[in-house]
Design a protein around this motif. Sequence first.
Motif, PDB file in Angstrom:
ATOM      1  N   ILE A   1      19.356  37.473  -1.878  1.00  0.00           N
ATOM      2  CA  ILE A   1      18.916  38.411  -2.919  1.00  0.00           C
ATOM      3  C   ILE A   1      19.473  39.800  -2.636  1.00  0.00           C
ATOM      4  O   ILE A   1      19.996  40.468  -3.526  1.00  0.00           O
ATOM      5  CB  ILE A   1      17.373  38.425  -3.010  1.00  0.00           C
ATOM      6  CG1 ILE A   1      16.880  37.101  -3.596  1.00  0.00           C
ATOM      7  CG2 ILE A   1      16.882  39.609  -3.835  1.00  0.00           C
ATOM      8  CD1 ILE A   1      15.387  36.876  -3.475  1.00  0.00           C
ATOM      9  N   ARG A   2      19.368  40.229  -1.399  1.00  0.00           N
ATOM     10  CA  ARG A   2      19.877  41.548  -1.030  1.00  0.00           C
ATOM     11  C   ARG A   2      21.401  41.624  -1.186  1.00  0.00           C
ATOM     12  O   ARG A   2      21.939  42.638  -1.621  1.00  0.00           O
ATOM     13  CB  ARG A   2      19.466  41.890   0.398  1.00  0.00           C
ATOM     14  CG  ARG A   2      17.972  42.140   0.521  1.00  0.00           C
ATOM     15  CD  ARG A   2      17.553  42.358   1.950  1.00  0.00           C
ATOM     16  NE  ARG A   2      16.114  42.594   2.033  1.00  0.00           N
ATOM     17  CZ  ARG A   2      15.428  42.530   3.157  1.00  0.00           C
ATOM     18  NH1 ARG A   2      16.029  42.245   4.306  1.00  0.00           N
ATOM     19  NH2 ARG A   2      14.128  42.746   3.143  1.00  0.00           N
ATOM     20  N   TYR A   3      22.087  40.542  -0.841  1.00  0.00           N
ATOM     21  CA  TYR A   3      23.541  40.505  -0.962  1.00  0.00           C
ATOM     22  C   TYR A   3      23.976  40.747  -2.412  1.00  0.00           C
ATOM     23  O   TYR A   3      24.969  41.439  -2.666  1.00  0.00           O
ATOM     24  CB  TYR A   3      24.083  39.165  -0.466  1.00  0.00           C
ATOM     25  CG  TYR A   3      25.575  39.045  -0.562  1.00  0.00           C
ATOM     26  CD1 TYR A   3      26.390  39.564   0.430  1.00  0.00           C
ATOM     27  CD2 TYR A   3      26.176  38.423  -1.661  1.00  0.00           C
ATOM     28  CE1 TYR A   3      27.774  39.472   0.339  1.00  0.00           C
ATOM     29  CE2 TYR A   3      27.549  38.326  -1.757  1.00  0.00           C
ATOM     30  CZ  TYR A   3      28.341  38.849  -0.760  1.00  0.00           C
ATOM     31  OH  TYR A   3      29.712  38.761  -0.859  1.00  0.00           O
ATOM     32  N   TRP A   4      23.245  40.150  -3.357  1.00  0.00           N
ATOM     33  CA  TRP A   4      23.605  40.277  -4.762  1.00  0.00           C
ATOM     34  C   TRP A   4      22.969  41.492  -5.422  1.00  0.00           C
ATOM     35  O   TRP A   4      23.029  41.638  -6.640  1.00  0.00           O
ATOM     36  CB  TRP A   4      23.268  38.995  -5.521  1.00  0.00           C
ATOM     37  CG  TRP A   4      24.083  37.823  -5.060  1.00  0.00           C
ATOM     38  CD1 TRP A   4      23.626  36.709  -4.419  1.00  0.00           C
ATOM     39  CD2 TRP A   4      25.494  37.655  -5.174  1.00  0.00           C
ATOM     40  NE1 TRP A   4      24.671  35.869  -4.131  1.00  0.00           N
ATOM     41  CE2 TRP A   4      25.834  36.419  -4.585  1.00  0.00           C
ATOM     42  CE3 TRP A   4      26.517  38.426  -5.711  1.00  0.00           C
ATOM     43  CZ2 TRP A   4      27.139  35.943  -4.527  1.00  0.00           C
ATOM     44  CZ3 TRP A   4      27.818  37.945  -5.653  1.00  0.00           C
ATOM     45  CH2 TRP A   4      28.119  36.722  -5.069  1.00  0.00           C
ATOM     46  N   GLY A   5      22.357  42.374  -4.627  1.00  0.00           N
ATOM     47  CA  GLY A   5      21.891  43.655  -5.164  1.00  0.00           C
ATOM     48  C   GLY A   5      20.412  43.751  -5.481  1.00  0.00           C
ATOM     49  O   GLY A   5      19.945  44.795  -5.936  1.00  0.00           O
ATOM     50  N   GLY A   6      19.659  42.694  -5.268  1.00  0.00           N
ATOM     51  CA  GLY A   6      18.224  42.735  -5.521  1.00  0.00           C
ATOM     52  C   GLY A   6      17.456  43.179  -4.289  1.00  0.00           C
ATOM     53  O   GLY A   6      18.037  43.457  -3.237  1.00  0.00           O
ATOM     54  N   THR A   7      16.155  43.258  -4.438  1.00  0.00           N
ATOM     55  CA  THR A   7      15.293  43.574  -3.302  1.00  0.00           C
ATOM     56  C   THR A   7      14.265  42.462  -3.147  1.00  0.00           C
ATOM     57  O   THR A   7      13.826  41.863  -4.128  1.00  0.00           O
ATOM     58  CB  THR A   7      14.570  44.926  -3.479  1.00  0.00           C
ATOM     59  OG1 THR A   7      13.834  44.905  -4.711  1.00  0.00           O
ATOM     60  CG2 THR A   7      15.554  46.080  -3.502  1.00  0.00           C
ATOM     61  N   ALA A   8      13.912  42.182  -1.904  1.00  0.00           N
ATOM     62  CA  ALA A   8      12.961  41.113  -1.620  1.00  0.00           C
ATOM     63  C   ALA A   8      12.315  41.375  -0.271  1.00  0.00           C
ATOM     64  O   ALA A   8      12.848  42.128   0.540  1.00  0.00           O
ATOM     65  CB  ALA A   8      13.655  39.750  -1.612  1.00  0.00           C
TER      66      ALA A   8
ATOM     67  N   LYS B   1       9.268  37.124  -1.608  1.00  0.00           N
ATOM     68  CA  LYS B   1       8.929  37.670  -2.917  1.00  0.00           C
ATOM     69  C   LYS B   1      10.051  38.607  -3.332  1.00  0.00           C
ATOM     70  O   LYS B   1      10.370  39.543  -2.617  1.00  0.00           O
ATOM     71  CB  LYS B   1       7.614  38.439  -2.866  1.00  0.00           C
ATOM     72  CG  LYS B   1       6.429  37.550  -2.580  1.00  0.00           C
ATOM     73  CD  LYS B   1       5.137  38.310  -2.798  1.00  0.00           C
ATOM     74  CE  LYS B   1       3.950  37.452  -2.489  1.00  0.00           C
ATOM     75  NZ  LYS B   1       3.648  36.458  -3.466  1.00  0.00           N
ATOM     76  N   GLN B   2      10.644  38.311  -4.473  1.00  0.00           N
ATOM     77  CA  GLN B   2      11.668  39.205  -4.992  1.00  0.00           C
ATOM     78  C   GLN B   2      10.956  40.385  -5.635  1.00  0.00           C
ATOM     79  O   GLN B   2      10.076  40.211  -6.471  1.00  0.00           O
ATOM     80  CB  GLN B   2      12.570  38.502  -6.001  1.00  0.00           C
ATOM     81  CG  GLN B   2      13.716  39.374  -6.426  1.00  0.00           C
ATOM     82  CD  GLN B   2      14.796  38.620  -7.161  1.00  0.00           C
ATOM     83  OE1 GLN B   2      14.699  37.430  -7.389  1.00  0.00           O
ATOM     84  NE2 GLN B   2      15.841  39.333  -7.539  1.00  0.00           N
TER      85      GLN B   2
END
Length: 161
Positions: free
Chosen positions: A107-114, A10-11
Amino acid sequence: MLPTRIYQFKQTGIPEEAKMIFHGDFEEAERLGGVIWEELGYDTFVIQNPEWEPAGWRDHVLCVREQQIADGLEVDKLWDADKKFTWPWSDRLFKSRSAAMSRVNAIRYWGGTAELVEASLFWETTKDANARRKARRDQVRVEKLRAKIRAIEGAPDDLPF
């Protein structure tokens, strides 16, 4: 052998610089940004800026495209050099934890959280599942009828009807 666990991710967020405030109706906000991250009030939403891309995305696209060419991928299947950034699709189920975790890491690599989530499965035949559900429905009906009987038995005898 059937898996007893499945995984999904889940993002939970996007970078602050990727967010934009959109004023308009819900359907238009979804069409423009894909995901409504927050509702700020009537017809005001936080969505992902459709023009945003994370730092390093252009270089990544060119690197992937070069690798595809080196691997001999058909021209019509190559990434376009101007490919837009998209987050991994979160509606898939995975049989392996590592496959789902690779999406979380992207997702984390590109700056998001999941976050990674899992479900434990109990496999049974459809016939058995239907019988189990029917028995549960019947049990609920029995409990309702017992409650009615208790109410009737506990009622005073001098009722006018």
